[in-house]
Design an enzyme around this catalytic site. Structure first.
Site, PDB file in Angstrom:
ATOM      1  CE  LYS A  14      -9.848  72.711 -12.976  1.00  0.00           C
ATOM      2  NZ  LYS A  14     -10.489  72.692 -14.315  1.00  0.00           N
ATOM      3  NE  ARG A  89     -16.700  74.029 -12.171  1.00  0.00           N
ATOM      4  CZ  ARG A  89     -15.713  74.049 -13.052  1.00  0.00           C
ATOM      5  NH1 ARG A  89     -15.352  72.946 -13.651  1.00  0.00           N
ATOM      6  NH2 ARG A  89     -15.096  75.166 -13.319  1.00  0.00           N
ATOM      7  NE  ARG A 128      -7.585  81.162 -18.028  1.00  0.00           N
ATOM      8  CZ  ARG A 128      -8.180  80.151 -17.393  1.00  0.00           C
ATOM      9  NH1 ARG A 128      -7.584  78.990 -17.313  1.00  0.00           N
ATOM     10  NH2 ARG A 128      -9.355  80.304 -16.827  1.00  0.00           N
ATOM     11  NE  ARG A 134     -11.781  80.454 -19.806  1.00  0.00           N
ATOM     12  CZ  ARG A 134     -11.687  79.372 -19.037  1.00  0.00           C
ATOM     13  NH1 ARG A 134     -10.787  78.459 -19.334  1.00  0.00           N
ATOM     14  NH2 ARG A 134     -12.454  79.218 -18.007  1.00  0.00           N
ATOM     15  NE  ARG A 145     -14.036  80.781 -14.016  1.00  0.00           N
ATOM     16  CZ  ARG A 145     -12.949  81.332 -14.575  1.00  0.00           C
ATOM     17  NH1 ARG A 145     -12.898  82.638 -14.756  1.00  0.00           N
ATOM     18  NH2 ARG A 145     -11.936  80.593 -14.949  1.00  0.00           N
TER      19      ARG A 145
HETATM   20  P1  ADP Z   1     -12.522  77.069 -14.753  1.00  0.00           P
HETATM   21  O1  ADP Z   1     -12.221  75.806 -13.963  1.00  0.00           O
HETATM   22  O2  ADP Z   1     -11.309  77.862 -15.053  1.00  0.00           O
HETATM   23  O3  ADP Z   1     -13.632  77.894 -14.161  1.00  0.00           O
HETATM   24  P2  ADP Z   1     -13.731  75.401 -16.818  1.00  0.00           P
HETATM   25  O4  ADP Z   1     -13.241  75.421 -18.207  1.00  0.00           O
HETATM   26  O5  ADP Z   1     -13.534  74.141 -16.021  1.00  0.00           O
HETATM   27  O6  ADP Z   1     -13.043  76.654 -16.166  1.00  0.00           O
HETATM   28  O7  ADP Z   1     -15.295  75.754 -16.759  1.00  0.00           O
HETATM   29  C1  ADP Z   1     -15.806  76.927 -17.333  1.00  0.00           C
HETATM   30  C2  ADP Z   1     -17.273  77.092 -16.947  1.00  0.00           C
HETATM   31  O8  ADP Z   1     -18.033  75.987 -17.470  1.00  0.00           O
HETATM   32  C3  ADP Z   1     -17.572  77.068 -15.460  1.00  0.00           C
HETATM   33  O9  ADP Z   1     -17.395  78.335 -14.842  1.00  0.00           O
HETATM   34  C4  ADP Z   1     -19.044  76.627 -15.447  1.00  0.00           C
HETATM   35  O10 ADP Z   1     -19.915  77.676 -15.808  1.00  0.00           O
HETATM   36  C5  ADP Z   1     -19.079  75.616 -16.572  1.00  0.00           C
HETATM   37  N1  ADP Z   1     -18.794  74.246 -16.067  1.00  0.00           N
HETATM   38  C6  ADP Z   1     -17.694  73.494 -16.356  1.00  0.00           C
HETATM   39  N2  ADP Z   1     -17.755  72.306 -15.742  1.00  0.00           N
HETATM   40  C7  ADP Z   1     -18.904  72.295 -15.023  1.00  0.00           C
HETATM   41  C8  ADP Z   1     -19.527  71.361 -14.159  1.00  0.00           C
HETATM   42  N3  ADP Z   1     -18.966  70.177 -13.894  1.00  0.00           N
HETATM   43  N4  ADP Z   1     -20.707  71.699 -13.605  1.00  0.00           N
HETATM   44  C9  ADP Z   1     -21.295  72.870 -13.859  1.00  0.00           C
HETATM   45  N5  ADP Z   1     -20.770  73.821 -14.650  1.00  0.00           N
HETATM   46  C10 ADP Z   1     -19.583  73.537 -15.233  1.00  0.00           C
END
Ligand code: ADP
Length: 195
Positions: A14, A89, A128, A134, A145
């Site tokens: 995404k 989310r 990745r 990461r 996650r």
């Molecule tokens: P991924 O979708 O691969 O887990 P993201 O880059 O979207 O990675 O998010 C990384 C981390 O940032 C998440 O695991 C969470 O801890 C935090 N995070 C991101 N977006 C949100 C959100 N909308 N609400 C709460 N935590 C978030």
């Protein structure tokens, strides 16, 4: 002028697709994950607050996350549209966003839901982890996650689904093929690309 959200499990691609779509529509990508990671790297107060949460693969508290997004969407470049990646989310965040957008007389035009089988996302995330290193791509954190995605994030598609704005897109295939599928779905909604 278009307001989009892209949703998909970790490893669904995404992030990559989001950048391509945003570029084609001439709108900025608003990625909460990117904002949080940048703050961690810069060692800001927000970064210090969220580092451990992100490293554990848990969700940052809604109030904090929603405040970050409201701030970002209030910047001039997001006045005429945006593509959200990683927010909302969970259903609580959907309600926050609804309220914020309603205050501007706005709403989302489409929600792109990338569909990728669990095995395939896990495989991509492992790759990745090796390529990018990461800190939240370790085995246990990936599992956390994905579990949170299933229990908290997938239900938002039900909410948006009742509004008739969800486009489910098969996320398996070449990157360009998936991009074309997304464009076709957005075209069908009459959303016009600028390039
Ligand atoms: P991924 O979708 O691969 O887990 P993201 O880059 O979207 O990675 O998010 C990384 C981390 O940032 C998440 O695991 C969470 O801890 C935090 N995070 C991101 N977006 C949100 C959100 N909308 N609400 C709460 N935590 C978030």
């Amino acid at each position: 002028m278009v307001r989009l959200l892209i949703v998909g499990p970790q490893g669904s691609g995404k992030g990559t697709q989001g950048v391509r779509i945003a570029e084609a529509f001439g709108v900025p990508v608003v990625s909460t994950g990117d904002v949080f990671r940048a703050n961690v790297v810069e060692g800001t107060e927000l970064g210090v607050q969220v580092k451990e949460i992100i490293d554990a693969g848990s969700l940052v508290p809604d109030e904090l996350t929603s405040a970050v997004v409201r701030d970002r969407l209030s910047q001039p470049d997001a006045a005429d549209g945006f593509l959200l990646d990683g927010y909302p989310r969970n259903v609580g965040q959907v309600l926050h966003l609804d309220q914020f957008l309603a205050g501007r007389d706005e709403s989302l035009d489409a929600v792109i839901a990338l569909v990728v089988p669990r095995d395939e996302s896990i495989e991509r995330l492992h790759k990745r982890a090796v390529d990018q290193g990461r800190s939240d791509d370790s085995e246990a954190v990936i599992a956390n996650r994905l579990a949170i995605y299933e229990s908290e994030t997938a239900p938002i598609l039900g909410v948006y689904g009742t509004r008739g704005i969800v486009d489910e897109i098969d996320g398996v295939g070449e990157l360009d093929t998936v991009t074309d599928r997304i464009f076709a779905a957005l075209d069908a909604r009459g959303l016009v690309r600028s390039s």
